[in-house]
Design an enzyme around this catalytic site. Structure first.
Site, PDB file in Angstrom:
ATOM      1  N   ASP A 327      37.853  42.476  98.059  1.00 36.02           N
ATOM      2  CA  ASP A 327      38.479  43.038  99.260  1.00 36.02           C
ATOM      3  C   ASP A 327      37.786  42.442 100.467  1.00 36.02           C
ATOM      4  OD1 ASP A 327      39.945  44.727  97.818  1.00 36.02           O
ATOM      5  OD2 ASP A 327      38.912  46.560  98.408  1.00 36.02           O
ATOM      6  N   ASP A 757       7.388  39.070  66.893  1.00 36.45           N
ATOM      7  CA  ASP A 757       8.723  39.561  67.259  1.00 36.45           C
ATOM      8  C   ASP A 757       8.662  40.898  67.980  1.00 36.45           C
ATOM      9  OD1 ASP A 757       9.410  37.332  65.961  1.00 36.45           O
ATOM     10  OD2 ASP A 757      10.243  38.299  64.178  1.00 36.45           O
TER      11      ASP A 757
END
Ligand code: ATP
Length: 915
Positions: A327, A757
Site C-alpha cells: 500500500d 550437534d
C-alpha cells in the site's frame, strides 16, 4: 443466560447495571474481571514438560539406544550401558529445553496477536485487549472488527455481520439493534445480537457485552478449543523426507560394516552395539526439530523488529520473497495528512503547510495560517468535509491547547483544517445531526452522510453565517446530504456546481477545469478529495440510501499532503539490491502514486496501471504486463487478488500488504500476507501471515532480512552436522579395509554427537547475518537444501575428515600404541570444533566475519574443548570412555590435524570467492 435477545435494550442495560455512554467505571470493570475471569475460551493446556520429556524418550532413535543399553547391560558391559543411558538423558534434556523454548516463543507471540476492542469505560473511549472484556462493557463496533464476546446491540448503522463460524451461513446478515423479539429464535435470526467469533463486514454500531469467555454461544459449542497442532512447514517436511532417505542409506552402510566386522571375527555383541550407535550417530534425527526452533526463535527476533509473525511457515517463506506489493498510505508514507489546498471553482487557497507534527496546537499556530478572504465561499466545502467525517479532535490531557485527531488520518486532516477556520465538529454536529450514512468504501471511494435541518440548525447558522440557506435552496429542505471522495467518481454523480456562492448547472468547461486541477494536485503528490452536497426534502424514515448519491452539487476539492516515511527510501534501495521488486498498489490518483514512487526511487515507476485499465485486461494480458509495472493506482481491493495471481503465475513469490475487510482474500492468496498492525482491521489481521506493528514498509525489509538469516543458519546447521556425520561414517567404514578394529567405540560417537550437534551446531543457529545477505537474490522455496555448495562440502569435507581420522588411526594402531583410539576420538572432537568455526559462513573466511561475532559459539567451543579434555584426563571418565591420557605432543598433533581440516575448508571458500 442466553435470552438476551428477547429483552429490550433498556432492560439489558439495567440487568447488566451499566450506562450506554459512560460504560462501567474502572473499578467496577476490575471487579467484574475478577468475578467472570478473562474473556477467553478454555484452551487445551498443550504439552507440559514431562510430556515433552516422555516424547523425547520414546522417539524411535532413543528407544533403539535404550535397547542397546539394555543389551550391553545383559552382556556385562555395565559402564557402556550407563554411559549410553546418561547420554540419552542429556540429549533428551537438550531436546526438551529446545522444544520448551520454541513453544514459549510461539505462545508469547500468540498472546500478542489478541485483538483490541474500543469500549466506553470510566466515561471515556478506551482501547483494551479483548481478553479484558467483562459483561456490561459498552463496545464500539466498526467495519472489520472481530466480535470478541457476545453483545446485545444498542445501535446499528448499516451493520452487517458475517456469522459463518456459528451458523455456517457465509452471507453477512443485516443487524438491527431495535428489533424486538417474541418467543424463541435460532441464532441466525437474532438480529439484535452480535456473537463472539463472527466478523463485522460493514457499517458500525454499539453493543453491550452480555456474555464473555466460555459462557458465550461459541464457548458453549466448543468449551475446550483444541490447540491446533501446527502443521509442519514446507522446509520441515522436506527435511523429514531427507531424514528418511538418509536413514535408509545409513542403515545400508551400517549393515555392511556389521557384516564386515563379523567376517573379521569381531564379537557379535560388540558389533551390534557399534552398528546401533553408528546408525544413531549418523542419522540426522534432530533436523526437523532444529527448523522449528530456528523458526520460533526467529519469529521472536522479528517481533523485536516490529514484525509479528502469525503463521510460523511465514518466517521461512520471507527469505524467498521476490516481489513486495505494498500500500502507499501509511506504509510508504506516514499517514499524517495535512490539508494544504482548498479549491472551489474560481477560488483557490494555498495553505502552505504550517503543521509539522500530528499534534495540533491551535493557539500556537494560529498566526501562521493565512486569513481566508474567501472564507464565506469556502465555508461550505469545509463544513462538508467536516460533517461527512468520522474523525474527532481530542484535547491532549497533558499539554494545554494541544489537540490530536482520532480516526482516519484523511478525515482527521479535514477536521483540523475546519477547526483552523473556527468550525468545530461538536457544535456543527449538534446543529446538523447525522441521521443516515453510507460509509466510505474503498471500492466506491466515496462516503455520504445525511443531516437533518431543524430549527436548531437555522439558529446556529444565523449566528455563524456559515451556510447560505437561500442560495443553496435549503429554506424548504428537511435534510442536507454531503458526499466526499475521489474526484472523478464524485464528479460523475454531480449535475450542478457551486460557483461564487451560487448553484449553476455543471458545464463541460467546469468539469474540465476541476479535472485539470485534480491532476495538477495529484502530480504534486497530493491526495485529493472532492466534496459535494444535495438538499433533500423528505421525512427521516423515507431516506433511500440507494438513490442518495446522485444529482449532487459539486462544492470543491481539497488537496492534502502526506510525508514519505524517511526510512523507506533506503529500504526500497536495499530491496532492489536484494533482488526484490517493490510494487506500489494504491487507491489514490495515478499521478499521486507516480510522484511518490519516483521520489522513493521505485524502478519502472513511469509505467502504471489503473483500476479501470485492470478491469479491461484479461488475466493473461495482465500476466504479460506485471513484470513491467510497479505502480497500480485507483485500484480497489478486488484488483489486488488478480495482481497477485498474475505475479505468482510468472513464478514470483509475492508478499502483499492490506488493512481492510476486502483485503482478506488477497492476503490469503499472497505467499506472505501482511496486515497493518495499527490501521489494519481484525479481519485483515486474521487472514495475514504477518503483522507490521508499525505499519512501516522498512519493517517488511527487516523481516525479510531476518528470514534470510534464519534460512542461512538452518543450512549452516545442516552442512555442519552432516559433514561431521559423514566423517565419522567414513572412518568406521574404511578402517576394516585396512585391517583395523573399530577406531571409535559407540559411547565415543554418542559423546561427540552430543557436543557437536547439541552445543556447536546450536550456536550456528544464532549466527548473525552475513554481510552480503541483502545483496544477493532470494532463494527459491523449492531450491534443494544441498544447493549452493552445501552438498559438495558434505561430501568432500566429510571424506577429508574421514581420511585424516583414518591416517591417525592407522599410524598409531600400526605402531601398537595403546592410545590410538583416543587420538582418533580427540582429533575428531577438535576437528568438529574447527569445522563449526569455519562453517559459520559458507562463503567468507572466519577471519573476515570475526572470531568474536558469535559469542554463543565461543562459549560452545570453550565448553566442548574443556569437556573433551575432561574425558581424556579425568580418571573416572577415562574408564567410561575408554580413553588413555594423551601426551602434550599427541595433543598438539590432534590440534594440528584439526587446523588442517579447518584450513582446507577455508581454502575452498577462498577459491569460491575468487571464482
Ligand atoms: P493506499 O493504498 O495508498 O494506502 P488506499 O488504497 O487506502 O491508499 P483509499 O483510502 O482507498 O486508498 O483512498 C482512495 C481514494 O478514496 C483517495 O484518493 C480519496 O480520494 C478517497 N478517500 C480516501 N479516504 C476517504 C474518506 N474517508 N472519505 C471519502 N473519500 C476518501
Amino acid at each position: 443466560m442466553s435470552n438476551w435477545y428477547k429483552l429490550d435494550s433498556v432492560e439489558v442495560l439495567k440487568k447488566l447495571d451499566t450506562h450506554p455512554n459512560q460504560g462501567l467505571s474502572l473499578s467496577e470493570a476490575e471487579q467484574r474481571l475478577k468475578e467472570y475471569g478473562f474473556n477467553e475460551l478454555t484452551k487445551n493446556p498443550g504439552e507440559n514438560i514431562w510430556q515433552m520429556f516422555w516424547k523425547q524418550l520414546t522417539a524411535v532413535i532413543v528407544l533403539i539406544l535404550i535397547v542397546a543399553a539394555a543389551i550391553s547391560l545383559a552382556l556385562g558391559y555395565y559402564i557402556d550401558a550407563c554411559a549410553i543411558l546418561t547420554i540419552v538423558v542429556f540429549n533428551s534434556f537438550l531436546g526438551v529445553w529446545q522444544e520448551y523454548q520454541a513453544s514459549q516463543a510461539i505462545a508469547a507471540l500468540e498472546k500478542l496477536a489478541v485483538s483490541m476492542v474500543k469500549v466506553h469505560r470510566g466515561k471515556k473511549v478506551r482501547e483494551i485487549s479483548a481478553r479484558m472484556l467483562v459483561p456490561g462493557d459498552i463496545v464500539l463496533l466498526e467495519t472489520g472488527n472481530l466480535v470478541s464476546a457476545d453483545y446485545r446491540l444498542l445501535e446499528s448503522f448499516n451493520l452487517r455481520i458475517q456469522e459463518a463460524s456459528l451458523t455456517g451461513e457465509s452471507d453477512p446478515r443485516d443487524k438491527q439493534a431495535q428489533m424486538s423479539v417474541q418467543g424463541d429464535l435460532p441464532i441466525a435470526d437474532r438480529l439484535n445480537m452480535a456473537y463472539m467469533g463472527t466478523t463485522i463486514t460493514y457499517g458500525r454500531g454499539l453493543g453491550v457485552v452480555t456474555e464473555t469467555g466460555n459462557k458465550t454461544e461459541l464457548g458453549q459449542i466448543a468449551t475446550a478449543i483444541q490447540t491446533v497442532k501446527p502443521q509442519p512447514t514446507p522446509l520441515e517436511q522436506r527435511l523429514d523426507q531427507l531424514g528418511v532417505r538418509l536413514a535408509m542409506i545409513i542403515l545400508l552402510i551400517v549393515a555392511i560394516i556389521f557384516t564386515l566386522g563379523l567376517l573379521r571375527g569381531e564379537e557379535l555383541s560388540f558389533m551390534f552395539l557399534a552398528a546401533v550407535s553408528l546408525a544413531v550417530a549418523a542419522v540426522p534425527e534432530g533436523l526437523p526439530a532444529v527448523v522449528t526452533i530456528a523458526l520460533a526463535l526467529g519469529a521472536q527476533r522479528m517481533f523485536k523488529q516490529r514484525a509479528l509473525i502469525r503463521k510460523l511457515p511465514a518466517v521461512e517463506t520471507l527469505g524467498s520473497v521476490t516481489v513486495i506489493c505494498s500500500d502507499k498510505t501509511g506504509t510508504l508514507t506516514e499517514n499524517r495528512m495535512t490539508v494544504i489546498l482548498l479549491s472551489v471553482v474560481g477560488h483557490q487557497v494555498n495553505l502552505t503547510n504550517p503543521l509539522r507534527s500530528s499534534a495540533l496546537g491551535l493557539n500556537s499556530y494560529e498566526d501562521s495560517w493565512p486569513v481566508l478572504k474567501e472564507q464565506a465561499i469556502l465555508n461550505l466545502l469545509l463544513i462538508g468535509g467536516l460533517l461527512c467525517n468520522d474523525a474527532i479532535l481530542e484535547a491532549d490531557p497533558t499539554i494545554p491547547h494541544q489537540f490530536h485527531t482520532v480516526g482516519d488520518p484523511t478525515e482527521g486532516a479535514l477536521v483540523v483544517v475546519a477547526a483552523r477556520y473556527g468550525l468545530r465538529k461538536t457544535s456543527l454536529e449538534k446543529a446538523f445531526p447525522r441521521v443516515a450514512e453510507i460509509p466510505f468504501d474503498p471500492e466506491r471511494k466515496l462516503m455520504s452522510t445525511v443531516h437533518s435541518i431543524t430549527k436548531a440548525s437555522r439558529d446556529f447558522n444565523e449566528t455563524l453565517e456559515s451556510i447560505d440557506f437561500a442560495a443553496l435552496g435549503l429554506a424548504e429542505s428537511s435534510h442536507l446530504v454531503f458526499t466526499k471522495g475521489e474526484v472523478v467518481g464524485l464528479l460523475s454523480i454531480c449535475d450542478q456546481v457551486w460557483v461564487n456562492g451560487k448553484i449553476e448547472p455543471i458545464k463541460k468547461t467546469w468539469q474540465e477545469k476541476i479535472l485539470r486541477d485534480n491532476d495538477r494536485l495529484a502530480q504534486d503528490g497530493m491526495r485529493v478529495l472532492g466534496v459535494a452536497c444535495r438538499p433533500l426534502n423528505i421525512p427521516d424514515d423515507s431516506i433511500d440510501l440507494k438513490s442518495l448519491e446522485q444529482n449532487l452539487i459539486f462544492l470543491g476539492i481539497i488537496g492534502m499532503i502526506d510525508p514519505i516515511r524517511p526510512e523507506v527510501k533506503e529500504a526500497i534501495e536495499t530491496c532492489q539490491t536484494a533482488g526484490i521488486r517493490p510494487v506500489m498498489i494504491t487507491g489514490d490518483h495515478p499521478l499521486t502514486a507516480q510522484h511518490i514512487a519516483q521520489e522513493l526511487g521505485i524502478e519502472f515507476s513511469d509505467r502504471f496501471l489503473t483500476g479501470q485499465e485492470l478491469e479491461q485486461l484479461s488475466q493473461e494480458e495482465l500476466e504479460n504486463q506485471v513484470d513491467q509495472v510497479s505502480v497500480y493506482a485507483r485500484v480497489s481491493p478486488k484488483h489486488k487478488l488478480n495482481i497477485i495471481k498474475a505475479l505468482q503465475k510468472r513464478g514470483e513469490i509475492v508478499s502483499m500488504t492490506g488493512d481492510g475487510v476486502n483485503d482478506a482474500p488477497a492476503l490469503k492468496q499472497a505467499d506472505i500476507g501482511i496486515a497493518m498492525g495499527i490501521t489494519g482491521t481484525d479481519v485483515a489481521k486474521e487472514a495475514a501471515d504477518m503483522m507490521l506493528l508499525d505499519d512501516n514498509f522498512a519493517t517488511i525489509i527487516a523481516a525479510i532480512k531476518e528470514g534470510r538469516v534464519i534460512y542461512d543458519n538452518i543450512r549452516k546447521f545442516i552442512r555442519y552436522t552432516l559433514t561431521g556425520n559423514a566423517g565419522e561414517l567414513w572412518v568406521i567404514l574404511l578402517a576394516p579395509f585396512l585391517g583395523m578394529p573399530l577406531p571409535l567405540i559407540p559411547v565415543q560417537i554418542l559423546w561427540i554427537n552430543l557436543l557437536a550437534d547439541g552445543l556447536l551446531a546450536l550456536a550456528l543457529s544464532v549466527e548473525p547475518a552475513e554481510r552480503q545477505i541483502m545483496k544477493r537474490r532470494p532463494h527459491h522455496p523449492n531450491e534443494s537444501i544441498f544447493s549452493r555448495g552445501v552438498g559438495r562440502d558434505i561430501i568432500w569435507v566429510g571424506l577429508l575428515l574421514g581420511i585424516v581420522l583414518l591416517a591417525v588411526a592407522y599410524n598409531y594402531w600400526s605402531s601398537n600404541l595403546p592410545n590410538w583410539q583416543t587420538m582418533v576420538f580427540t582429533t575428531l572432537a577438535f576437528s568438529r570444533i574447527a569445522l563449526a568455526e569455519t562453517m559459520r559462513s559458507g562463503r567468507y573466511s572466519l577471519f573476515q566475519i570475526g572470531l568474536l561475532s558469535n559469542k554463543p559459539m565461543l562459549a560452545a567451543v570453550a565448553l566442548t574443548f574443556s569437556l573433551q579434555m575432561a574425558v581424556i584426563y579425568v580418571p573416572i571418565l577415562q574408564h567410561v570412555f575408554k580413553t588413555t591420557p594423551l601426551s602434550v605432543r599427541d595433543l598438539v598433533i590432534c590440534l594440528a590435524l584439526s587446523i588442517f581440516v579447518f584450513f582446507a575448508m577455508e581454502l575452498s571458500k577462498w577459491l569460491m570467492r575468487r571464482s
